[in-house]
Design an enzyme around this catalytic site. Structure first.
Site, PDB file in Angstrom:
ATOM      1  N   LYS A   1       2.080  -3.545   7.419  1.00 16.12           N
ATOM      2  CA  LYS A   1       2.366  -3.831   5.960  1.00 16.12           C
ATOM      3  C   LYS A   1       3.860  -3.464   5.362  1.00 16.12           C
ATOM      4  O   LYS A   1       4.571  -4.111   4.820  1.00 16.12           O
ATOM      5  CB  LYS A   1       1.319  -2.706   5.081  1.00 16.12           C
ATOM      6  CG  LYS A   1      -0.094  -3.218   5.190  1.00 16.12           C
ATOM      7  CD  LYS A   1      -0.429  -4.486   4.567  1.00 16.12           C
ATOM      8  CE  LYS A   1      -0.255  -4.714   3.158  1.00 16.12           C
ATOM      9  NZ  LYS A   1      -0.534  -6.029   2.521  1.00 16.12           N
TER      10      LYS A   1
ATOM     11  N   TYR B   1      -1.634  -0.458  11.024  1.00 12.55           N
ATOM     12  CA  TYR B   1      -1.834  -0.940   9.825  1.00 12.55           C
ATOM     13  C   TYR B   1      -0.670  -0.863   8.821  1.00 12.55           C
ATOM     14  O   TYR B   1      -0.116  -1.900   8.484  1.00 12.55           O
ATOM     15  CB  TYR B   1      -3.190  -0.450   9.270  1.00 12.55           C
ATOM     16  CG  TYR B   1      -3.182  -0.785   7.955  1.00 12.55           C
ATOM     17  CD1 TYR B   1      -3.389  -2.262   7.400  1.00 12.55           C
ATOM     18  CD2 TYR B   1      -3.341   0.016   6.697  1.00 12.55           C
ATOM     19  CE1 TYR B   1      -3.440  -2.642   5.904  1.00 12.55           C
ATOM     20  CE2 TYR B   1      -3.307  -0.176   5.373  1.00 12.55           C
ATOM     21  CZ  TYR B   1      -3.407  -1.480   4.902  1.00 12.55           C
ATOM     22  OH  TYR B   1      -3.417  -1.760   3.759  1.00 12.55           O
TER      23      TYR B   1
ATOM     24  N   THR C   1       0.824  -1.133   0.160  1.00 14.52           N
ATOM     25  CA  THR C   1      -0.131   0.165   0.084  1.00 14.52           C
ATOM     26  C   THR C   1       0.750   1.307   0.075  1.00 14.52           C
ATOM     27  O   THR C   1       2.067   1.368   0.552  1.00 14.52           O
ATOM     28  CB  THR C   1      -0.710   0.133   1.307  1.00 14.52           C
ATOM     29  OG1 THR C   1      -1.573   1.356   1.410  1.00 14.52           O
ATOM     30  CG2 THR C   1      -0.261  -0.499   2.454  1.00 14.52           C
ATOM     31  N   ASP C   2       0.202   2.255  -0.675  1.00 13.86           N
ATOM     32  CA  ASP C   2       0.990   3.553  -0.670  1.00 13.86           C
ATOM     33  C   ASP C   2       1.118   4.221   0.822  1.00 13.86           C
ATOM     34  O   ASP C   2       2.130   5.066   1.456  1.00 13.86           O
ATOM     35  CB  ASP C   2       0.292   4.860  -1.198  1.00 13.86           C
ATOM     36  CG  ASP C   2      -1.392   4.913  -0.756  1.00 13.86           C
ATOM     37  OD1 ASP C   2      -1.714   4.258   0.243  1.00 13.86           O
ATOM     38  OD2 ASP C   2      -1.711   5.899  -1.116  1.00 13.86           O
ATOM     39  N   GLU C   3       0.371   3.694   1.934  1.00 15.00           N
ATOM     40  CA  GLU C   3       0.414   4.183   3.191  1.00 15.00           C
ATOM     41  C   GLU C   3       1.725   3.852   3.927  1.00 15.00           C
ATOM     42  O   GLU C   3       2.131   4.354   4.927  1.00 15.00           O
ATOM     43  CB  GLU C   3      -0.627   3.399   4.254  1.00 15.00           C
ATOM     44  CG  GLU C   3      -1.909   3.795   3.404  1.00 15.00           C
ATOM     45  CD  GLU C   3      -3.213   3.446   4.584  1.00 15.00           C
ATOM     46  OE1 GLU C   3      -2.923   3.673   5.698  1.00 15.00           O
ATOM     47  OE2 GLU C   3      -4.297   3.422   3.883  1.00 15.00           O
TER      48      GLU C   3
HETATM   49  P1  NAD Z   1      -9.931  -6.868   2.554  1.00 13.29           P
HETATM   50  O1  NAD Z   1     -10.056  -6.428   3.989  1.00 13.29           O
HETATM   51  O2  NAD Z   1     -11.224  -6.293   1.743  1.00 13.29           O
HETATM   52  O3  NAD Z   1      -9.733  -8.414   2.384  1.00 13.29           O
HETATM   53  C1  NAD Z   1      -8.848  -9.089   2.940  1.00 13.29           C
HETATM   54  C2  NAD Z   1      -9.231 -10.575   2.628  1.00 13.29           C
HETATM   55  O4  NAD Z   1      -8.119 -11.002   3.556  1.00 13.29           O
HETATM   56  C3  NAD Z   1     -10.262 -11.134   3.395  1.00 13.29           C
HETATM   57  O5  NAD Z   1     -10.994 -11.928   2.461  1.00 13.29           O
HETATM   58  C4  NAD Z   1      -9.886 -11.839   4.604  1.00 13.29           C
HETATM   59  O6  NAD Z   1     -10.798 -12.904   4.860  1.00 13.29           O
HETATM   60  C5  NAD Z   1      -8.617 -12.501   4.129  1.00 13.29           C
HETATM   61  N1  NAD Z   1      -7.709 -12.678   5.338  1.00 13.29           N
HETATM   62  C6  NAD Z   1      -7.350 -11.644   6.341  1.00 13.29           C
HETATM   63  N2  NAD Z   1      -6.503 -12.505   7.170  1.00 13.29           N
HETATM   64  C7  NAD Z   1      -6.140 -13.601   6.522  1.00 13.29           C
HETATM   65  C8  NAD Z   1      -5.490 -14.925   6.921  1.00 13.29           C
HETATM   66  N3  NAD Z   1      -4.806 -14.649   8.313  1.00 13.29           N
HETATM   67  N4  NAD Z   1      -5.625 -15.642   6.210  1.00 13.29           N
HETATM   68  C9  NAD Z   1      -5.860 -15.859   5.016  1.00 13.29           C
HETATM   69  N5  NAD Z   1      -6.842 -14.784   4.651  1.00 13.29           N
HETATM   70  C10 NAD Z   1      -7.024 -13.764   5.537  1.00 13.29           C
HETATM   71  O7  NAD Z   1      -8.985  -5.901   1.912  1.00 13.29           O
HETATM   72  P2  NAD Z   1      -8.456  -5.543   0.429  1.00 13.29           P
HETATM   73  O8  NAD Z   1      -9.045  -4.210   0.599  1.00 13.29           O
HETATM   74  O9  NAD Z   1      -9.127  -6.308  -0.564  1.00 13.29           O
HETATM   75  O10 NAD Z   1      -6.997  -5.372   0.235  1.00 13.29           O
HETATM   76  C11 NAD Z   1      -6.341  -6.504  -0.225  1.00 13.29           C
HETATM   77  C12 NAD Z   1      -4.831  -6.243   0.007  1.00 13.29           C
HETATM   78  O11 NAD Z   1      -4.405  -4.798  -0.980  1.00 13.29           O
HETATM   79  C13 NAD Z   1      -4.260  -5.885   1.357  1.00 13.29           C
HETATM   80  O12 NAD Z   1      -2.813  -6.546   1.307  1.00 13.29           O
HETATM   81  C14 NAD Z   1      -4.126  -4.456   1.303  1.00 13.29           C
HETATM   82  O13 NAD Z   1      -2.981  -4.111   2.571  1.00 13.29           O
HETATM   83  C15 NAD Z   1      -3.845  -4.164   0.174  1.00 13.29           C
HETATM   84  N6  NAD Z   1      -4.362  -2.713  -0.416  1.00 13.29           N
HETATM   85  C16 NAD Z   1      -5.469  -2.338  -0.171  1.00 13.29           C
HETATM   86  C17 NAD Z   1      -5.870  -1.009  -0.654  1.00 13.29           C
HETATM   87  C18 NAD Z   1      -7.411  -0.557  -0.513  1.00 13.29           C
HETATM   88  O14 NAD Z   1      -7.647   0.702  -0.910  1.00 13.29           O
HETATM   89  N7  NAD Z   1      -8.309  -1.536  -0.280  1.00 13.29           N
HETATM   90  C19 NAD Z   1      -4.877  -0.109  -1.220  1.00 13.29           C
HETATM   91  C20 NAD Z   1      -3.595  -0.475  -1.429  1.00 13.29           C
HETATM   92  C21 NAD Z   1      -3.403  -1.919  -0.935  1.00 13.29           C
END
Ligand code: NAD
Length: 320
Positions: free
Chosen positions: A153, A149, A125-127
């Site tokens: 990451k 968080y 993530t950008d964060e």
């Molecule tokens: P989300 O919270 O919607 O989904 C996370 C998924 O991971 C869920 O399905 C959850 O059940 C699963 N999960 C959590 N813990 C787990 C474990 N221990 N074992 C197996 N599965 C597990 O998240 P998202 O928004 O889809 O983000 C996905 C990825 O992208 C993350 O790594 C996040 O850091 C990154 N990201 C998200 C954003 C954003 O804006 N949402 C931006 C940049 C990066």
């Protein structure tokens, strides 16, 4: 070429959009989705591909080294989305963030190495860069994460990088800005505000609402990960951003406009602890690979609002 991909966290927001994109575009690829189905993981997100013979689902924890080892014997690529992802929850209690994001990533890296995985895409993530008033972060900038968080990451990024440097595990890291689109859990800003307004409830805006985020439509993120998976260089980091920097109040007003609401629906609430003021990425490295975000922000936001209007069945049961 036939590929077998383990997608972790594929039942979440971005992971499910990514799996749908990949199954549609590459009918010869096989995808295994490993997801623990936490509150954020939702089998409804992939109901439409459940019967696809190239798709299988394993309910399991990335921290379970036996499960990770067994699945990594069956694939040649990992795309690692699984994480605890909500900043506010990490402020309340960071333990699940450290466990899943740091320990879980370590277990996957370790088992990927032992099973000679050909590519490991680590989704970050950008964060991790922290906040800046002006200018944009490049991939070489130092990491100054602010929340539990983002620090979990950043820790996982460093671990992933160390597996490339030390062991030559073919890792690529992506760092993306704020995503929005269908299947986003309605605790995050855009789906929370849309679903509140559909139900005629006020929307909670932190502080003055002047914090800036760069927004990307989730399918543009998925396409960027697809490109990096096929054409990225191992050992490299790629920033991914939509090029649509907006204040939270801009976003709020844009959603009001689409849903025909006004400022009386705003409820200003106490600012988030450690709230980063602005995130901004320089994405020239990814653009040099031939990627551009394809979706216009305003159109994609309107499509997203319409998706939530049409899919009440999906989100209604997720709201408290
Ligand atoms: P989300 O919270 O919607 O989904 C996370 C998924 O991971 C869920 O399905 C959850 O059940 C699963 N999960 C959590 N813990 C787990 C474990 N221990 N074992 C197996 N599965 C597990 O998240 P998202 O928004 O889809 O983000 C996905 C990825 O992208 C993350 O790594 C996040 O850091 C990154 N990201 C998200 C954003 C954003 O804006 N949402 C931006 C940049 C990066």
């Amino acid at each position: 070429m036939k590929k077998s991909i383990l997608v972790t966290g594929g039942s979440g927001f971005i992971g499910s959009n990514f799996i749908r994109h990949m199954l549609g575009k590459y009918p010869e690829y096989r995808i295994i989705n490993l997801d623990k189905l936490t509150y954020a993981g939702n089998p409804d997100n992939l109901r439409d591909v459940e019967d696809n013979p190239n798709y299988s689902f394993v309910c399991g924890d990335i921290c379970d080294s036996v499960v990770a080892d067994r699945l990594l014997q069956k694939v040649d690529i990992v795309v690692h989305f699984a994480a605890e992802s909500h900043v506010d929850r990490s402020i309340d209690d960071a333990s699940a963030f450290v466990k899943t994001n740091v320990l879980g990533t370590f277990i996957l890296l370790d088992k990927a190495l032992r099973n000679k995985i050909k590519k490991f895409i680590h989704i970050s993530t950008d964060e991790v860069y922290g906040s800046r008033i002006e200018g944009s972060f490049k991939e070489t900038d130092i990491l100054t994460p602010s929340s539990p968080y983002s620090s979990s990451k950043a820790s996982s990024d460093l671990l992933a990088q160390s597996y490339y440097i030390t062991h030559k595990l073919p890792v690529i890291i992506t760092r993306c800005t704020n995503n929005f689109g269908p299947y986003q859990y309605p605790e995050k800003l855009i789906p929370l505000f849309i679903t509140n307004l559909i139900d005629n409830k006020k929307v909670p805006v932190y502080g003055t609402g002047k914090n800036v985020r760069d927004w990307i439509y989730v399918l543009d993120h998925c396409k960027a990960v697809d490109l990096v998976l096929h054409n990225g260089t191992v050992g490299e980091i790629y920033n991914i951003g939509g090029g649509a920097e907006k204040t939270n109040i801009d976003i709020t007003k844009k959603i009001f406009e689409i849903l025909n609401k006004d400022d009386s629906m705003i409820e200003y609430v106490q600012d988030r602890l450690g709230h980063d003021f602005r995130y901004s990425l320089d994405c020239s490295k990814l653009k040099a690979l031939g990627w551009e975000p394809e979706h216009d922000f305003n159109e994609a936001l309107t499509d997203t609002v319409n998706w939530f209007l049409k899919n009440r069945w999906w989100w209604e049961k997720l709201r408290h």
